[in-house]
Design a protein around this motif. Sequence first.
Motif, PDB file in Angstrom:
ATOM      1  N   SER A  40       2.995   9.183   0.469  1.00  0.00           N
ATOM      2  CA  SER A  40       3.126   8.601   1.807  1.00  0.00           C
ATOM      3  C   SER A  40       4.290   9.244   2.554  1.00  0.00           C
ATOM      4  O   SER A  40       4.195   9.524   3.750  1.00  0.00           O
ATOM      5  CB  SER A  40       3.342   7.088   1.731  1.00  0.00           C
ATOM      6  N   SER A  66       9.306   1.786  -5.339  1.00  0.00           N
ATOM      7  CA  SER A  66       9.854   2.536  -4.198  1.00  0.00           C
ATOM      8  C   SER A  66       8.704   3.109  -3.371  1.00  0.00           C
ATOM      9  O   SER A  66       7.538   3.035  -3.760  1.00  0.00           O
ATOM     10  CB  SER A  66      10.774   3.659  -4.691  1.00  0.00           C
ATOM     11  N   LEU A  67       9.044   3.695  -2.225  1.00  0.00           N
ATOM     12  CA  LEU A  67       8.014   4.313  -1.392  1.00  0.00           C
ATOM     13  C   LEU A  67       7.343   5.449  -2.155  1.00  0.00           C
ATOM     14  O   LEU A  67       8.004   6.279  -2.789  1.00  0.00           O
ATOM     15  CB  LEU A  67       8.611   4.855  -0.093  1.00  0.00           C
ATOM     16  N   TYR A  68       6.036   5.482  -2.082  1.00  0.00           N
ATOM     17  CA  TYR A  68       5.215   6.477  -2.749  1.00  0.00           C
ATOM     18  C   TYR A  68       5.475   7.851  -2.129  1.00  0.00           C
ATOM     19  O   TYR A  68       5.490   8.011  -0.914  1.00  0.00           O
ATOM     20  CB  TYR A  68       3.752   6.071  -2.603  1.00  0.00           C
ATOM     21  N   ARG A 126       0.802  -1.228   0.000  1.00  0.00           N
ATOM     22  CA  ARG A 126       0.000   0.000   0.000  1.00  0.00           C
ATOM     23  C   ARG A 126       0.835   1.279   0.000  1.00  0.00           C
ATOM     24  O   ARG A 126       0.302   2.364  -0.206  1.00  0.00           O
ATOM     25  CB  ARG A 126      -0.992  -0.010   1.143  1.00  0.00           C
ATOM     26  N   THR A 127       2.141   1.204   0.253  1.00  0.00           N
ATOM     27  CA  THR A 127       2.998   2.401   0.263  1.00  0.00           C
ATOM     28  C   THR A 127       3.955   2.427  -0.917  1.00  0.00           C
ATOM     29  O   THR A 127       4.765   3.340  -1.025  1.00  0.00           O
ATOM     30  CB  THR A 127       3.816   2.474   1.571  1.00  0.00           C
ATOM     31  N   ARG A 128       3.864   1.442  -1.784  1.00  0.00           N
ATOM     32  CA  ARG A 128       4.786   1.306  -2.918  1.00  0.00           C
ATOM     33  C   ARG A 128       4.183   1.949  -4.161  1.00  0.00           C
ATOM     34  O   ARG A 128       3.002   1.789  -4.436  1.00  0.00           O
ATOM     35  CB  ARG A 128       5.001  -0.184  -3.158  1.00  0.00           C
ATOM     36  N   ASN A 129       5.003   2.663  -4.920  1.00  0.00           N
ATOM     37  CA  ASN A 129       4.517   3.238  -6.180  1.00  0.00           C
ATOM     38  C   ASN A 129       4.739   2.236  -7.325  1.00  0.00           C
ATOM     39  O   ASN A 129       5.181   1.108  -7.093  1.00  0.00           O
ATOM     40  CB  ASN A 129       5.176   4.592  -6.457  1.00  0.00           C
ATOM     41  N   TYR A 183      13.085  15.153  -2.319  1.00  0.00           N
ATOM     42  CA  TYR A 183      13.421  13.738  -2.445  1.00  0.00           C
ATOM     43  C   TYR A 183      14.900  13.644  -2.786  1.00  0.00           C
ATOM     44  O   TYR A 183      15.353  14.236  -3.760  1.00  0.00           O
ATOM     45  CB  TYR A 183      12.587  13.085  -3.555  1.00  0.00           C
TER      46      TYR A 183
END
Length: 172
Positions: A66, A61-63, A54-57, A98
Amino acid sequence: MKLSTLKRVPPRWRAWVMRVGFNFHPAFRGTGGRVAYISPDLTHVRVRLPLARRTRNFVGSLYGGSLYAVTDGVHVAMLLTLMERDVIIWDKAASIRYRRPAYTTLHADFRLAADELAQIEQELDAQHETSRRYTIELKDDLGNIYTVVERMVYIADKHHHKQKMQGSPASR
């Protein structure tokens, strides 16, 4: 749970109640992050953002949403519970940088020093409102920084703020 309710909770339970409140609040839950730790004096909060479905794009990687959202409201909640007076506090502005894509669980530490709280109180006594800039780094377990979020928090004496809004044309 309203933060004013938290002030009625015995001090030894406040950190636990605040942690549970964050972790079960639908908006915070939606970020995919979890509050992992709150110090007993409520001056340190650690948030964990795992790399999960649910947090992965779409690249794995992490969205970014989030990474940004997991920092929302933490300083506001800390200040509301620690301030000794009736205040209005909200996020005024925020930005995110980022540094690299995150393919691992990240952590963010939020801290408030006692001298900073005293300084805020002094500024509120003198000017009735102030702003604070907080920088939050999202890091992995090795301390590598992946993202830096800057948040500007507005703090005002509640009575002063109400008077200011009643006199403002935008409030009509």
